[in-house]
Design an enzyme around this catalytic site. Sequence first.
Site, PDB file in Angstrom:
ATOM      1  N   CYS A 379       0.826  -1.208   0.017  1.00 28.71           N
ATOM      2  CA  CYS A 379      -0.092  -0.047  -0.154  1.00 28.71           C
ATOM      3  C   CYS A 379       0.912   1.194  -0.084  1.00 28.71           C
ATOM      4  CB  CYS A 379      -1.135   0.166   1.292  1.00 28.71           C
ATOM      5  SG  CYS A 379      -2.457   1.012   0.784  1.00 28.71           S
ATOM      6  N   HIS A 505      -3.557  -4.778   0.608  1.00 24.74           N
ATOM      7  CA  HIS A 505      -3.131  -5.461   1.808  1.00 24.74           C
ATOM      8  C   HIS A 505      -3.062  -6.908   1.756  1.00 24.74           C
ATOM      9  CE1 HIS A 505      -2.408  -1.541   3.970  1.00 24.74           C
ATOM     10  NE2 HIS A 505      -3.306  -1.192   3.426  1.00 24.74           N
ATOM     11  N   GLU A 507      -1.834  -8.859   3.723  1.00 30.14           N
ATOM     12  CA  GLU A 507      -1.771  -9.487   4.995  1.00 30.14           C
ATOM     13  C   GLU A 507      -2.958 -10.098   5.541  1.00 30.14           C
ATOM     14  OE1 GLU A 507      -1.030  -6.364   4.202  1.00 30.14           O
ATOM     15  OE2 GLU A 507      -1.204  -4.914   5.644  1.00 30.14           O
TER      16      GLU A 507
HETATM   17  N1  GLN Z   1      -1.754   6.987   2.778  1.00 27.81           N
HETATM   18  C1  GLN Z   1      -1.896   5.914   1.552  1.00 27.81           C
HETATM   19  C2  GLN Z   1      -3.141   6.322   0.833  1.00 27.81           C
HETATM   20  O1  GLN Z   1      -4.158   6.710   1.466  1.00 27.81           O
HETATM   21  C3  GLN Z   1      -1.491   4.599   1.628  1.00 27.81           C
HETATM   22  C4  GLN Z   1      -2.742   4.114   2.773  1.00 27.81           C
HETATM   23  C5  GLN Z   1      -2.265   2.598   3.127  1.00 27.81           C
HETATM   24  O2  GLN Z   1      -1.223   2.299   3.394  1.00 27.81           O
HETATM   25  N2  GLN Z   1      -3.326   1.815   3.740  1.00 27.81           N
HETATM   26  O3  GLN Z   1      -3.250   5.867  -0.354  1.00 27.81           O
END
Ligand code: GLN
Length: 540
Positions: A379, A505, A507
């Site tokens: 992410c 994500h 995970e």
């Molecule tokens: N801050 C970034 C976004 O909002 C990544 C978010 C995250 O890693 N969950 O896109």
Amino acid sequence: MTKFIFVTGGVISALGKGIAAASMGMLLESHGYKITLQKLDPYLNVDPGTMSPFQHGEVYVTDDGSETDLDLGHYERFTSTKTTQAHNWTTGKIYDSILRKERRGKYLGKTVQVIPHVTDEIKRAFYAVAEGNDIVIVEIGGTVGDIESLPFLEATRQMRLSLGKENTLFIHLTLVPYVKTSGELKTKPTQHSVKELRAIGIQPDIILCRTDRFLSKDIKAKISLFTNVPLEAVITAKDVDNIYEIPLGFAKEGLDLIILKELKLPPKKRRLTQWKKMVNRMKTPRDEVRIALIGKYAGLQDSYMSLKQALDHAGTAHQLKVNISWIEAEELETRKAEKVLKDADGILVPGGFGIRGIEGKINAVSFARKNKIPFFGICLGMQCATIEFARNVASLPGANSSEFNPKTPHKIFFKWRELKGVQDLGGTMRLGQFLCRLEKGSFAEKAYGRLNVYERHRHRYEFNPQYEETLSKAGLFISGKNPDYNLVEIVEIRNHPWFLGCQFHPEFKSKPVKFHPLFKAFIGASYVYRSKRNKNQQQV
Ligand code: GLN
């Protein structure tokens, strides 16, 4: 008819109620019963989505895009249940739904009260996840005696009244501390906490005693006498090094058999072989691998709960111990990466929000890319990897995400939903499960072994399609895309042992008996890197 188990906690918080509930679920499932788990949290936030991970630990995201308590992660890892928004309720969410109804005139003419209106709403929440399940395990957050959790407890008391003893079960988790100075285990906190429960009309059927040693028969008898719980239902919940051992410990104490007896459900033959094998593998690694995790909340490991589990699962797949070096991203802004990351066999930049530590994360990416150290960006980590590539390989100076520099000359990541005019902070995230289509021959395709995968998202910013061509031409391999919205989901660097960043994500979907393919591939590559490095060092 669905039966309900209510799990409460006493004495102190953080006794591991979530893992205890998940372990019970795992055992009941091993008898062939269909189960699910639900968490009720006493706080007023409608969901934990806007809470600081410092305070609350990780926000766990479900397939349907709900932002939930991290205990739901344990439920999904220990059992086959799929959680949804109906599996996590907070006081805020209960009141929100009542107040909406009140405004719509649903209670017209009535005074809306905690009993029966709030308790009815809570009971509706219990039933919302019952369908298709033999047993629902409901974990009540907080500690018995707190003002906040009273309506939840009252609703469970009413459930017993209407469904009867064989359809409801109360399990209370308490602490039995060992006091060094007197060399004794103390039962008084347990006695008091059960007294609190009984004062509100709840007699626990089973007591789980969290302790650092096995309870003798005498101690169990004392607890039984004072709490009015049969001796056989006083269970030792001894501390263990590895959370996945907990169901096995419960099985030894016969917890599942007592539960089934109380609920008048016939026990079947437990199937625990696969789980036992997994625990054994986890406990007997053939070697180790060191992963540097470049985080922002590195001081609070609960904010990376699923990530840590996913790494452990992948380690188990290779029979390796994964040692995590928790590195504060900001450290990489003042100290040289060569120094901070010198022992890393693999570098992982996980998800996160806000500008603090971003340049440190980008420095970590640079170091991994140039030195050909396996890299996994998740992410925000994928965003940092792409920004680093744009700046240093594709020669786009100042490239950034508009999250960190709204005035950047090269907006590599931007608020995609801005275009759609959504302004409300709660509504701008891309949440939940989306399809990702993989490119043949990519690290991703090799890991997953298929071309279509579904993964969970929680972010506000997206890869800017205007830069797809420029970055691809400079050598960034866009190996995964969402076909419905044409969004970039995975980026890779090819002439590298393993370098992958994903916008989702992974995970959240890893399980101990079903590790996640990307984590497995990353750990595998990191181990290869480690072995080569060790060999080179020996030769020198
Ligand atoms: N801050 C970034 C976004 O909002 C990544 C978010 C995250 O890693 N969950 O896109």
